[in-house]
Design a protein around this motif. Structure first.
Motif, PDB file in Angstrom:
ATOM      1  N   LEU A 239       0.673  -1.162   0.008  1.00 28.11           N
ATOM      2  CA  LEU A 239      -0.192  -0.067  -0.122  1.00 28.11           C
ATOM      3  C   LEU A 239       0.835   1.200  -0.044  1.00 28.11           C
TER       4      LEU A 239
ATOM      5  N   ARG B  13      -1.036  -6.048 -15.302  1.00 24.58           N
ATOM      6  CA  ARG B  13      -1.442  -5.933 -14.262  1.00 24.58           C
ATOM      7  C   ARG B  13      -3.109  -6.175 -14.554  1.00 24.58           C
TER       8      ARG B  13
ATOM      9  N   ALA C 189      -6.706  -4.680 -12.595  1.00 22.22           N
ATOM     10  CA  ALA C 189      -7.311  -3.622 -11.762  1.00 22.22           C
ATOM     11  C   ALA C 189      -8.680  -4.326 -11.534  1.00 22.22           C
ATOM     12  N   PRO C 190      -9.119  -3.917 -10.331  1.00 24.52           N
ATOM     13  CA  PRO C 190     -10.563  -4.470  -9.911  1.00 24.52           C
ATOM     14  C   PRO C 190     -11.652  -4.270 -11.055  1.00 24.52           C
TER      15      PRO C 190
ATOM     16  N   PRO D  69      -3.563   6.336  -8.263  1.00 20.62           N
ATOM     17  CA  PRO D  69      -4.824   5.392  -7.598  1.00 20.62           C
ATOM     18  C   PRO D  69      -5.227   4.444  -8.883  1.00 20.62           C
TER      19      PRO D  69
ATOM     20  N   THR E 106      -3.605   0.780  -9.134  1.00 19.33           N
ATOM     21  CA  THR E 106      -4.143  -0.216  -8.286  1.00 19.33           C
ATOM     22  C   THR E 106      -4.557  -1.251  -9.107  1.00 19.33           C
ATOM     23  N   GLY E 107      -3.972  -2.677  -8.585  1.00 16.20           N
ATOM     24  CA  GLY E 107      -4.276  -3.703  -9.054  1.00 16.20           C
ATOM     25  C   GLY E 107      -3.499  -4.921  -8.700  1.00 16.20           C
TER      26      GLY E 107
ATOM     27  N   GLN F 283       0.085  -7.633  -5.027  1.00 12.23           N
ATOM     28  CA  GLN F 283      -0.878  -6.593  -4.870  1.00 12.23           C
ATOM     29  C   GLN F 283      -0.423  -5.297  -4.743  1.00 12.23           C
TER      30      GLN F 283
ATOM     31  N   SER G 281      -1.612  -1.382  -4.139  1.00 15.83           N
ATOM     32  CA  SER G 281      -2.747  -0.480  -3.673  1.00 15.83           C
ATOM     33  C   SER G 281      -2.175   1.025  -3.567  1.00 15.83           C
TER      34      SER G 281
ATOM     35  N   SER H 256      -3.209   4.694  -2.608  1.00 19.86           N
ATOM     36  CA  SER H 256      -4.530   5.177  -2.083  1.00 19.86           C
ATOM     37  C   SER H 256      -4.192   6.199  -1.041  1.00 19.86           C
TER      38      SER H 256
END
Length: 128
Positions: A11, A38, A40-41, A88, A91-92, A123, A125, A127
Protein backbone atom coordinates in the motif's frame (compact mmCIF):
# COMPACT_ATOMS: atom_id res chain seq x y z
CA UNK A 1 7.53 -23.61 -18.31
CA UNK A 2 9.16 -21.63 -15.55
CA UNK A 3 8.06 -21.12 -11.98
CA UNK A 4 7.69 -17.40 -11.23
CA UNK A 5 7.10 -15.58 -7.96
CA UNK A 6 6.45 -11.86 -7.62
CA UNK A 7 7.07 -9.79 -4.51
CA UNK A 8 7.29 -6.17 -3.41
CA UNK A 9 3.68 -5.10 -3.61
CA UNK A 10 2.00 -3.07 -0.91
CA UNK A 11 0.00 0.00 0.00
CA UNK A 12 1.45 3.36 -1.01
CA UNK A 13 0.18 6.93 -1.21
CA UNK A 14 -0.28 8.67 -4.55
CA UNK A 15 3.04 9.91 -5.84
CA UNK A 16 4.90 7.16 -4.01
CA UNK A 17 7.11 4.36 -5.30
CA UNK A 18 7.41 0.61 -5.11
CA UNK A 19 9.86 -1.90 -6.50
CA UNK A 20 8.44 -5.21 -7.62
CA UNK A 21 10.60 -8.30 -8.04
CA UNK A 22 10.08 -11.43 -10.07
CA UNK A 23 12.09 -14.52 -9.27
CA UNK A 24 12.20 -17.33 -11.79
CA UNK A 25 13.25 -20.93 -11.40
CA UNK A 26 15.52 -20.20 -14.34
CA UNK A 27 15.92 -17.26 -16.70
CA UNK A 28 17.82 -17.77 -19.89
CA UNK A 29 17.79 -14.31 -21.40
CA UNK A 30 18.38 -15.54 -24.90
CA UNK A 31 15.28 -17.71 -24.93
CA UNK A 32 12.55 -15.94 -22.95
CA UNK A 33 10.64 -12.74 -23.28
CA UNK A 34 9.70 -11.26 -19.91
CA UNK A 35 6.59 -9.22 -19.33
CA UNK A 36 4.57 -7.55 -16.61
CA UNK A 37 0.79 -7.47 -16.66
CA UNK A 38 -1.61 -5.95 -14.18
CA UNK A 39 -5.27 -6.40 -13.42
CA UNK A 40 -7.33 -3.71 -11.75
CA UNK A 41 -10.51 -4.63 -9.88
CA UNK A 42 -13.31 -5.33 -12.33
CA UNK A 43 -11.08 -4.89 -15.38
CA UNK A 44 -9.28 -7.13 -17.83
CA UNK A 45 -5.61 -7.91 -17.44
CA UNK A 46 -3.42 -5.27 -19.09
CA UNK A 47 0.05 -5.85 -20.51
CA UNK A 48 2.29 -2.97 -19.44
CA UNK A 49 5.91 -4.10 -19.96
CA UNK A 50 7.66 -6.49 -22.31
CA UNK A 51 11.38 -7.12 -22.68
CA UNK A 52 12.43 -9.05 -25.77
CA UNK A 53 15.79 -9.57 -27.39
CA UNK A 54 17.54 -6.59 -25.85
CA UNK A 55 16.74 -4.04 -23.20
CA UNK A 56 16.72 -1.40 -25.95
CA UNK A 57 13.56 -3.04 -27.23
CA UNK A 58 11.54 -2.81 -24.02
CA UNK A 59 7.87 -2.07 -24.60
CA UNK A 60 6.06 0.21 -22.15
CA UNK A 61 2.33 0.81 -22.33
CA UNK A 62 1.37 4.48 -22.59
CA UNK A 63 -0.30 4.24 -19.19
CA UNK A 64 3.06 3.62 -17.45
CA UNK A 65 5.63 5.13 -19.82
CA UNK A 66 7.94 7.54 -18.01
CA UNK A 67 6.89 6.28 -14.56
CA UNK A 68 7.70 2.56 -14.56
CA UNK A 69 11.09 1.06 -15.36
CA UNK A 70 12.02 -2.54 -16.12
CA UNK A 71 15.42 -3.88 -15.16
CA UNK A 72 17.27 -7.14 -14.81
CA UNK A 73 19.07 -8.35 -11.74
CA UNK A 74 22.73 -9.14 -11.37
CA UNK A 75 21.71 -12.78 -11.21
CA UNK A 76 20.02 -14.29 -14.21
CA UNK A 77 16.84 -15.36 -12.47
CA UNK A 78 15.62 -11.94 -11.26
CA UNK A 79 13.86 -9.05 -12.95
CA UNK A 80 12.44 -5.91 -11.40
CA UNK A 81 9.79 -3.31 -12.03
CA UNK A 82 10.31 0.12 -10.49
CA UNK A 83 7.03 1.94 -10.03
CA UNK A 84 7.31 5.71 -9.53
CA UNK A 85 4.75 8.52 -9.36
CA UNK A 86 2.06 6.01 -8.54
CA UNK A 87 -1.57 6.91 -9.13
CA UNK A 88 -4.77 5.40 -7.69
CA UNK A 89 -5.47 3.94 -11.14
CA UNK A 90 -2.28 1.88 -10.84
CA UNK A 91 -3.99 -0.21 -8.17
CA UNK A 92 -4.22 -3.87 -9.06
CA UNK A 93 -2.55 -7.24 -9.02
CA UNK A 94 0.77 -7.23 -10.87
CA UNK A 95 1.93 -10.38 -12.65
CA UNK A 96 5.26 -11.41 -14.08
CA UNK A 97 5.08 -13.66 -17.14
CA UNK A 98 7.48 -15.25 -19.58
CA UNK A 99 7.08 -16.69 -23.03
CA UNK A 100 8.99 -17.87 -26.10
CA UNK A 101 11.26 -15.18 -27.52
CA UNK A 102 9.76 -14.56 -30.94
CA UNK A 103 9.98 -11.56 -33.22
CA UNK A 104 6.51 -10.26 -32.34
CA UNK A 105 6.22 -11.24 -28.68
CA UNK A 106 6.43 -7.63 -27.45
CA UNK A 107 4.28 -6.14 -30.18
CA UNK A 108 1.55 -3.84 -28.92
CA UNK A 109 -0.97 -4.64 -27.64
CA UNK A 110 0.54 -7.36 -25.51
CA UNK A 111 -1.40 -10.59 -25.60
CA UNK A 112 -1.61 -12.94 -22.64
CA UNK A 113 -1.56 -15.88 -25.06
CA UNK A 114 2.10 -15.17 -25.94
CA UNK A 115 3.20 -15.97 -22.39
CA UNK A 116 3.02 -19.46 -20.94
CA UNK A 117 4.48 -19.06 -17.46
CA UNK A 118 2.85 -16.81 -14.87
CA UNK A 119 3.45 -15.93 -11.27
CA UNK A 120 0.62 -15.74 -8.70
CA UNK A 121 0.79 -11.93 -8.64
CA UNK A 122 1.46 -9.26 -6.05
CA UNK A 123 -1.05 -6.65 -4.93
CA UNK A 124 -0.30 -2.95 -5.43
CA UNK A 125 -2.68 -0.50 -3.78
CA UNK A 126 -2.38 3.26 -4.26
CA UNK A 127 -4.53 5.26 -1.91
CA UNK A 128 -4.35 8.22 0.42
Amino acid sequence: QLQLVESGGGLVQPGGSLRLSCRASKFTENFYAVSWFRQAPGKEREGIICAGHTDEDIYYADSVKGRFTFSRGNVANMVYLQLNLLKPEDTGVYYCATGPLTRFVCTSPLSEQRFDSWGPGTQVSVSS
